[in-house]
Motif scaffolding. Structure first.
Motif, PDB file in Angstrom:
ATOM      1  N   ARG A 223      -1.288  -0.959  15.387  1.00  0.00           N
ATOM      2  CA  ARG A 223      -1.435   0.344  14.723  1.00  0.00           C
ATOM      3  C   ARG A 223      -1.825   1.399  15.760  1.00  0.00           C
ATOM      4  NH1 ARG A 223      -5.843   3.100  12.172  1.00  0.00           N
ATOM      5  NH2 ARG A 223      -7.147   1.482  13.078  1.00  0.00           N
ATOM      6  N   CYS A 228      -2.318   7.583  12.863  1.00  0.00           N
ATOM      7  CA  CYS A 228      -2.669   7.026  11.542  1.00  0.00           C
ATOM      8  C   CYS A 228      -3.408   8.071  10.703  1.00  0.00           C
ATOM      9  CB  CYS A 228      -3.555   5.796  11.747  1.00  0.00           C
ATOM     10  SG  CYS A 228      -4.193   5.114  10.214  1.00  0.00           S
ATOM     11  N   ILE A 229      -3.009   8.197   9.438  1.00  0.00           N
ATOM     12  CA  ILE A 229      -3.670   9.173   8.549  1.00  0.00           C
ATOM     13  C   ILE A 229      -4.639   8.473   7.590  1.00  0.00           C
ATOM     14  CG2 ILE A 229      -1.826  10.902   8.683  1.00  0.00           C
ATOM     15  CD1 ILE A 229      -0.766   9.796   5.990  1.00  0.00           C
ATOM     16  N   SER A 230      -4.911   7.194   7.837  1.00  0.00           N
ATOM     17  CA  SER A 230      -5.888   6.407   7.051  1.00  0.00           C
ATOM     18  C   SER A 230      -5.596   6.429   5.550  1.00  0.00           C
ATOM     19  CB  SER A 230      -7.316   6.909   7.314  1.00  0.00           C
ATOM     20  OG  SER A 230      -7.617   6.833   8.668  1.00  0.00           O
ATOM     21  N   CYS A 231      -4.328   6.301   5.212  1.00  0.00           N
ATOM     22  CA  CYS A 231      -3.974   6.323   3.778  1.00  0.00           C
ATOM     23  C   CYS A 231      -4.204   4.960   3.121  1.00  0.00           C
ATOM     24  CB  CYS A 231      -2.526   6.746   3.601  1.00  0.00           C
ATOM     25  SG  CYS A 231      -1.359   5.575   4.321  1.00  0.00           S
ATOM     26  N   GLY A 232      -4.278   3.890   3.922  1.00  0.00           N
ATOM     27  CA  GLY A 232      -4.556   2.557   3.396  1.00  0.00           C
ATOM     28  C   GLY A 232      -3.361   1.859   2.755  1.00  0.00           C
ATOM     29  N   ARG A 233      -2.175   2.474   2.819  1.00  0.00           N
ATOM     30  CA  ARG A 233      -1.004   1.842   2.172  1.00  0.00           C
ATOM     31  C   ARG A 233      -0.658   0.501   2.791  1.00  0.00           C
ATOM     32  NH1 ARG A 233       3.643   6.333   1.009  1.00  0.00           N
ATOM     33  NH2 ARG A 233       2.259   8.026   0.373  1.00  0.00           N
ATOM     34  N   CYS A 234      -0.830   0.392   4.103  1.00  0.00           N
ATOM     35  CA  CYS A 234      -0.487  -0.858   4.794  1.00  0.00           C
ATOM     36  C   CYS A 234      -1.350  -2.007   4.268  1.00  0.00           C
ATOM     37  CB  CYS A 234      -0.657  -0.697   6.293  1.00  0.00           C
ATOM     38  SG  CYS A 234      -2.244   0.044   6.752  1.00  0.00           S
ATOM     39  N   ASP A 245      -5.292  -1.367   8.021  1.00  0.00           N
ATOM     40  CA  ASP A 245      -5.679   0.019   8.313  1.00  0.00           C
ATOM     41  C   ASP A 245      -6.957   0.113   9.158  1.00  0.00           C
ATOM     42  OD1 ASP A 245      -7.157  -1.068   6.257  1.00  0.00           O
ATOM     43  OD2 ASP A 245      -7.289   0.778   5.093  1.00  0.00           O
ATOM     44  N   CYS A 265       4.049   1.946   5.593  1.00  0.00           N
ATOM     45  CA  CYS A 265       3.410   3.051   6.328  1.00  0.00           C
ATOM     46  C   CYS A 265       4.271   4.325   6.255  1.00  0.00           C
ATOM     47  CB  CYS A 265       3.203   2.643   7.791  1.00  0.00           C
ATOM     48  SG  CYS A 265       2.403   3.938   8.750  1.00  0.00           S
ATOM     49  N   PRO A 266       3.687   5.451   5.848  1.00  0.00           N
ATOM     50  CA  PRO A 266       4.474   6.685   5.719  1.00  0.00           C
ATOM     51  C   PRO A 266       4.652   7.446   7.051  1.00  0.00           C
ATOM     52  CG  PRO A 266       2.222   7.085   4.979  1.00  0.00           C
ATOM     53  CD  PRO A 266       2.290   5.633   5.389  1.00  0.00           C
ATOM     54  N   VAL A 267       3.937   7.029   8.090  1.00  0.00           N
ATOM     55  CA  VAL A 267       4.021   7.742   9.373  1.00  0.00           C
ATOM     56  C   VAL A 267       4.954   6.979  10.317  1.00  0.00           C
ATOM     57  CG1 VAL A 267       2.715   8.636  11.338  1.00  0.00           C
ATOM     58  CG2 VAL A 267       1.640   8.517   9.068  1.00  0.00           C
ATOM     59  N   CYS A 270       3.869   4.636  13.470  1.00  0.00           N
ATOM     60  CA  CYS A 270       2.426   4.379  13.511  1.00  0.00           C
ATOM     61  C   CYS A 270       2.141   2.874  13.545  1.00  0.00           C
ATOM     62  CB  CYS A 270       1.776   5.028  12.298  1.00  0.00           C
ATOM     63  SG  CYS A 270       0.014   4.743  12.224  1.00  0.00           S
ATOM     64  N   LEU A 271       2.816   2.132  12.686  1.00  0.00           N
ATOM     65  CA  LEU A 271       2.686   0.667  12.693  1.00  0.00           C
ATOM     66  C   LEU A 271       3.955   0.071  13.289  1.00  0.00           C
ATOM     67  CD1 LEU A 271       1.284  -0.607   9.266  1.00  0.00           C
ATOM     68  CD2 LEU A 271       0.159  -0.661  11.470  1.00  0.00           C
TER      69      LEU A 271
HETATM   70  S1  SF4 Z   1      -0.094   2.947   6.207  1.00  0.00           S
HETATM   71 FE1  SF4 Z   1       0.143   3.765   8.282  1.00  0.00          FE
HETATM   72  S2  SF4 Z   1      -0.869   5.742   8.198  1.00  0.00           S
HETATM   73 FE2  SF4 Z   1      -1.582   4.626   6.387  1.00  0.00          FE
HETATM   74  S3  SF4 Z   1      -3.473   3.591   7.071  1.00  0.00           S
HETATM   75 FE3  SF4 Z   1      -1.819   2.146   7.421  1.00  0.00          FE
HETATM   76  S4  SF4 Z   1      -1.216   2.510   9.577  1.00  0.00           S
HETATM   77 FE4  SF4 Z   1      -2.420   4.304   8.920  1.00  0.00          FE
END
Ligand code: SF4
Ligand code: SF4
Length: 329
Positions: A223, A228-234, A245, A265-267, A270-271
């Motif tokens: 990551r 990372c925007i710390s959205c927690g989706r992952c 995350d 991950c929406p970015v 990022c991952l």
């Molecule tokens: S989904 Fe992507 S952007 Fe969101 S917390 Fe996980 S690594 Fe970060």
């Protein structure tokens, strides 16, 4: 625009394709067993891949390989597949569990059902760790039995009529399941709707072994903390509940290499997946696992470690002994 080539879709396609291959294998094996039990006249050879479903026999064959240096002649493909899966985990984490295993496919479908019905339970990290303990205890038990066997006992086990027809016994067991079997399978399926990948996370000793091997793997989900925007989706997408995350590099032995976190991950970027520090496509785990399995089976076939060398008459005799139609002498 919606992406067509996603980790979730590739995973389903690979799991589905591999399961179809196993169904085809099972049909061939069924024809072989019918012949071996004297219910058909024409000899049908046993598909070697069936032996992949005999992990205990393969574990003892591996123990014998270490002590005697010789390959198991009873279920040679079983030992080949066992070692190939360990090599696969050393290279591609638990990609077998996340991308190929048919139980993994069932878990994946049940997890999707649970998410669609809103029944999925997100486990905390403490619960996740406690949930994972039984599979290591089972692995320790099987490992202790195999390692404490003398070379003579291992030899006797592998050459026993029971082991020679272990794959047939397994087929008959699932062909005519008892009420208890159906209740246990139904319960596991129901729990898996609520707790994703319950069998894999809590109870599968084979997965536990592959997880331990995967610790040495140079491959891991990474990551980028900057983007990372710390959205927690992952983390919410992870079937085994890993805190993706909160990790820069996912090194847990529970990571199945499914890449669902990357797809969630929406970015962009990022991952991702890294092998020895180098970024590679997330599809590499699926491709790498298939590559290892195909290469291992081709190499084993070439070396004579794939097809069973047992003469057909002996195979039929062992089956008739198993049915009690011949004395075990
Ligand atoms: S989904 Fe992507 S952007 Fe969101 S917390 Fe996980 S690594 Fe970060
Ligand atoms: S961390 Fe990512 S690749 Fe590993 S099991 Fe979780 S979702 Fe799959």
């Amino acid at each position: 625009m919606r992406k067509i080539f996603t980790p979730a879709r590739l995973r389903l396609a690979v799991q589905g394709g591999f399961t179809l291959f196993l169904v085809w294998t099972a049909l061939g094996f069924l024809a072989h067993v019918r012949w071996a039990l004297g219910q058909a006249e024409v000899f049908v050879p046993k598909p070697p891949a069936v032996e992949g479903f005999l992990p205990i026999s393969a574990l003892i064959a591996a123990r014998r390989l270490i002590s005697s240096g010789s390959w198991d002649p009873i279920h040679p493909a079983g030992l080949t597949i066992f070692l190939a899966l360990i090599a696969m985990s050393l290279l591609w984490r638990k990609g077998f569990c996340g991308q190929l295993c048919p139980v993994g496919l069932a878990s994946n479908l049940l997890e999707r059902l649970g998410r669609r019905l809103g029944l999925t339970l997100q486990t905390g990290q403490r619960t996740r760790r406690i949930l994972g303990i039984p599979k290591y205890l089972l692995l320790a038990g099987f490992g202790w039995v195999a390692l404490s066997m003398s070379p003579q006992d291992a030899e006797a086990f592998l050459r026993a009529p029971f082991n020679m027809v272990a794959d047939t016994r397994m087929l008959l067991f699932f062909e005519h399941p008892s009420i208890v079997t159906l209740v246990v399978l139904g319960t596991l399926a129901a729990v898996s709707v609520v707790i994703p990948a319950f069998w894999c996370r809590a109870l599968c000793p084979y997965g536990a072994l592959l997880g331990l091997a995967s610790w040495l793997s140079p491959c891991a989900i990474t990551r980028d903390a900057e983007s990372c925007i710390s959205c927690g989706r992952c983390a919410r997408a992870c079937p085994v509940g890993l805190p993706v995350d909160a990790s820069l590099r996912v090194t847990s032995p529970d990571c199945q290499g499914c890449a669902e976190c990357v797809g969630a991950c929406p970015v962009p970027g990022c991952l991702g997946l890294r092998v020895a520090g180098r970024r590679v496509g997330w599809w590499s785990i699926a491709a790498g696992c298939l590559g290892v399995l195909v290469a291992a089976s081709l190499l084993a076939d070439w070396l004579g470690y794939w097809q069973s060398p047992l003469p057909p008459q002996m195979v039929r005799r062992m089956h008739l002994i198993m049915l009690g139609q011949l004395p075990d002498s």
